[in-house]
Design a protein around this motif. Structure first.
Motif, PDB file in Angstrom:
ATOM      1  N   ALA A  97       0.840  -1.202   0.000  1.00 29.68           N
ATOM      2  CA  ALA A  97       0.000   0.000   0.000  1.00 29.68           C
ATOM      3  C   ALA A  97       0.875   1.252   0.000  1.00 29.68           C
ATOM      4  O   ALA A  97       0.593   2.223  -0.711  1.00 29.68           O
ATOM      5  N   HIS A  98       1.953   1.222   0.756  1.00 37.10           N
ATOM      6  CA  HIS A  98       2.892   2.342   0.814  1.00 37.10           C
ATOM      7  C   HIS A  98       3.529   2.592  -0.556  1.00 37.10           C
ATOM      8  O   HIS A  98       3.594   3.730  -1.023  1.00 37.10           O
ATOM      9  N   TRP A  99       4.001   1.534  -1.204  1.00 36.01           N
ATOM     10  CA  TRP A  99       4.661   1.688  -2.505  1.00 36.01           C
ATOM     11  C   TRP A  99       3.700   2.171  -3.577  1.00 36.01           C
ATOM     12  O   TRP A  99       4.063   3.003  -4.420  1.00 36.01           O
ATOM     13  N   THR A 100       2.480   1.676  -3.576  1.00 39.32           N
ATOM     14  CA  THR A 100       1.533   2.137  -4.593  1.00 39.32           C
ATOM     15  C   THR A 100       1.215   3.617  -4.397  1.00 39.32           C
ATOM     16  O   THR A 100       1.078   4.348  -5.371  1.00 39.32           O
ATOM     17  N   LEU A 101       1.138   4.067  -3.148  1.00 40.22           N
ATOM     18  CA  LEU A 101       0.906   5.485  -2.880  1.00 40.22           C
ATOM     19  C   LEU A 101       2.076   6.325  -3.395  1.00 40.22           C
ATOM     20  O   LEU A 101       1.874   7.367  -4.023  1.00 40.22           O
ATOM     21  N   LEU A 102       3.299   5.886  -3.148  1.00 39.56           N
ATOM     22  CA  LEU A 102       4.467   6.617  -3.637  1.00 39.56           C
ATOM     23  C   LEU A 102       4.494   6.658  -5.162  1.00 39.56           C
ATOM     24  O   LEU A 102       4.794   7.702  -5.760  1.00 39.56           O
ATOM     25  N   ILE A 103       4.181   5.543  -5.786  1.00 38.03           N
ATOM     26  CA  ILE A 103       4.167   5.485  -7.250  1.00 38.03           C
ATOM     27  C   ILE A 103       3.096   6.417  -7.800  1.00 38.03           C
ATOM     28  O   ILE A 103       3.334   7.162  -8.751  1.00 38.03           O
ATOM     29  N   GLU A 104       1.913   6.387  -7.205  1.00 40.18           N
ATOM     30  CA  GLU A 104       0.830   7.264  -7.644  1.00 40.18           C
ATOM     31  C   GLU A 104       1.216   8.735  -7.485  1.00 40.18           C
ATOM     32  O   GLU A 104       1.018   9.547  -8.406  1.00 40.18           O
ATOM     33  N   ILE A 111      10.929   4.376 -11.943  1.00 37.11           N
ATOM     34  CA  ILE A 111      11.731   5.136 -10.972  1.00 37.11           C
ATOM     35  C   ILE A 111      11.804   4.415  -9.637  1.00 37.11           C
ATOM     36  O   ILE A 111      12.862   4.310  -9.022  1.00 37.11           O
ATOM     37  N   HIS A 112      10.677   3.895  -9.169  1.00 35.03           N
ATOM     38  CA  HIS A 112      10.617   3.283  -7.836  1.00 35.03           C
ATOM     39  C   HIS A 112      11.020   1.809  -7.819  1.00 35.03           C
ATOM     40  O   HIS A 112      11.289   1.274  -6.740  1.00 35.03           O
ATOM     41  N   LEU A 113      11.062   1.179  -8.962  1.00 40.48           N
ATOM     42  CA  LEU A 113      11.301  -0.267  -9.026  1.00 40.48           C
ATOM     43  C   LEU A 113      12.536  -0.727  -8.251  1.00 40.48           C
ATOM     44  O   LEU A 113      12.453  -1.707  -7.495  1.00 40.48           O
ATOM     45  N   PRO A 114      13.695  -0.074  -8.364  1.00 44.70           N
ATOM     46  CA  PRO A 114      14.868  -0.560  -7.619  1.00 44.70           C
ATOM     47  C   PRO A 114      14.718  -0.467  -6.102  1.00 44.70           C
ATOM     48  O   PRO A 114      15.434  -1.139  -5.366  1.00 44.70           O
ATOM     49  N   LEU A 115      13.780   0.353  -5.630  1.00 40.13           N
ATOM     50  CA  LEU A 115      13.610   0.562  -4.195  1.00 40.13           C
ATOM     51  C   LEU A 115      12.544  -0.344  -3.576  1.00 40.13           C
ATOM     52  O   LEU A 115      12.473  -0.476  -2.360  1.00 40.13           O
ATOM     53  N   ILE A 116      11.727  -0.934  -4.423  1.00 39.85           N
ATOM     54  CA  ILE A 116      10.608  -1.767  -3.964  1.00 39.85           C
ATOM     55  C   ILE A 116      11.143  -3.091  -3.419  1.00 39.85           C
ATOM     56  O   ILE A 116      12.157  -3.608  -3.890  1.00 39.85           O
ATOM     57  N   LEU A 117      10.442  -3.630  -2.440  1.00 39.27           N
ATOM     58  CA  LEU A 117      10.828  -4.921  -1.877  1.00 39.27           C
ATOM     59  C   LEU A 117      11.025  -5.947  -2.978  1.00 39.27           C
ATOM     60  O   LEU A 117      10.230  -6.031  -3.918  1.00 39.27           O
ATOM     61  N   PHE A 123       6.514  -8.567  -9.783  1.00 39.80           N
ATOM     62  CA  PHE A 123       5.137  -8.188 -10.090  1.00 39.80           C
ATOM     63  C   PHE A 123       5.097  -6.822 -10.751  1.00 39.80           C
ATOM     64  O   PHE A 123       4.473  -6.633 -11.787  1.00 39.80           O
ATOM     65  N   PHE A 124       5.745  -5.822 -10.128  1.00 42.42           N
ATOM     66  CA  PHE A 124       5.722  -4.473 -10.674  1.00 42.42           C
ATOM     67  C   PHE A 124       6.399  -4.398 -12.037  1.00 42.42           C
ATOM     68  O   PHE A 124       5.968  -3.651 -12.913  1.00 42.42           O
TER      69      PHE A 124
END
Length: 110
Positions: free
Chosen positions: A32-39, A83-89, A95-96
């Motif tokens: 939920a946190h990552w999707t909010l950051l991506i959005e 942009i966020h992909l390298p930081l995501i778990l 999946f992303f």
């Protein structure tokens, strides 16, 4: 999983990808946190104040929803994921990555 798209987008592959999310999510709160950051990043790319882009994960319901008004909104969401992909778990990076790849190919009815 639930997929919400703007009318005119019909992509079975995206729906199938979202259905795999249950199998890879270890920490729904983190997702939920990552999707909010991506959005937030995607919206900032176009100074989106009119909700042309929504990308949300509801951890209690295990539902991902997204809405894209047009191809520009789609492209901004794709760039934001990149942009966020390298930081995501690592557990959800795959999946992303697949989601982003397939999202790039989504066509909009005009």
């Amino acid at each position: 999983m639930y997929l919400q798209l703007v009318s005119g987008i019909k992509d079975r592959t995206i729906q199938e990808i979202l259905q795999t999310l249950d199998k890879v999510v270890i920490d729904p709160g983190a997702l939920a946190h990552w999707t909010l950051l991506i959005e937030t990043t995607a919206k900032s790319m176009s100074d989106d104040k009119s909700d042309n882009i929504r990308f949300e994960y509801y951890s209690h319901e295990k539902i991902m929803k997204f809405f894209l008004k047009d191809a520009q909104s789609r492209d901004n969401l794709v760039r934001s994921i990149q942009i966020h992909l390298p930081l995501i778990l690592e557990s959800v990076q795959g999946f992303f990555s697949v989601f982003k790849y397939n999202l790039k190919n989504v066509k909009f009815d005009t």
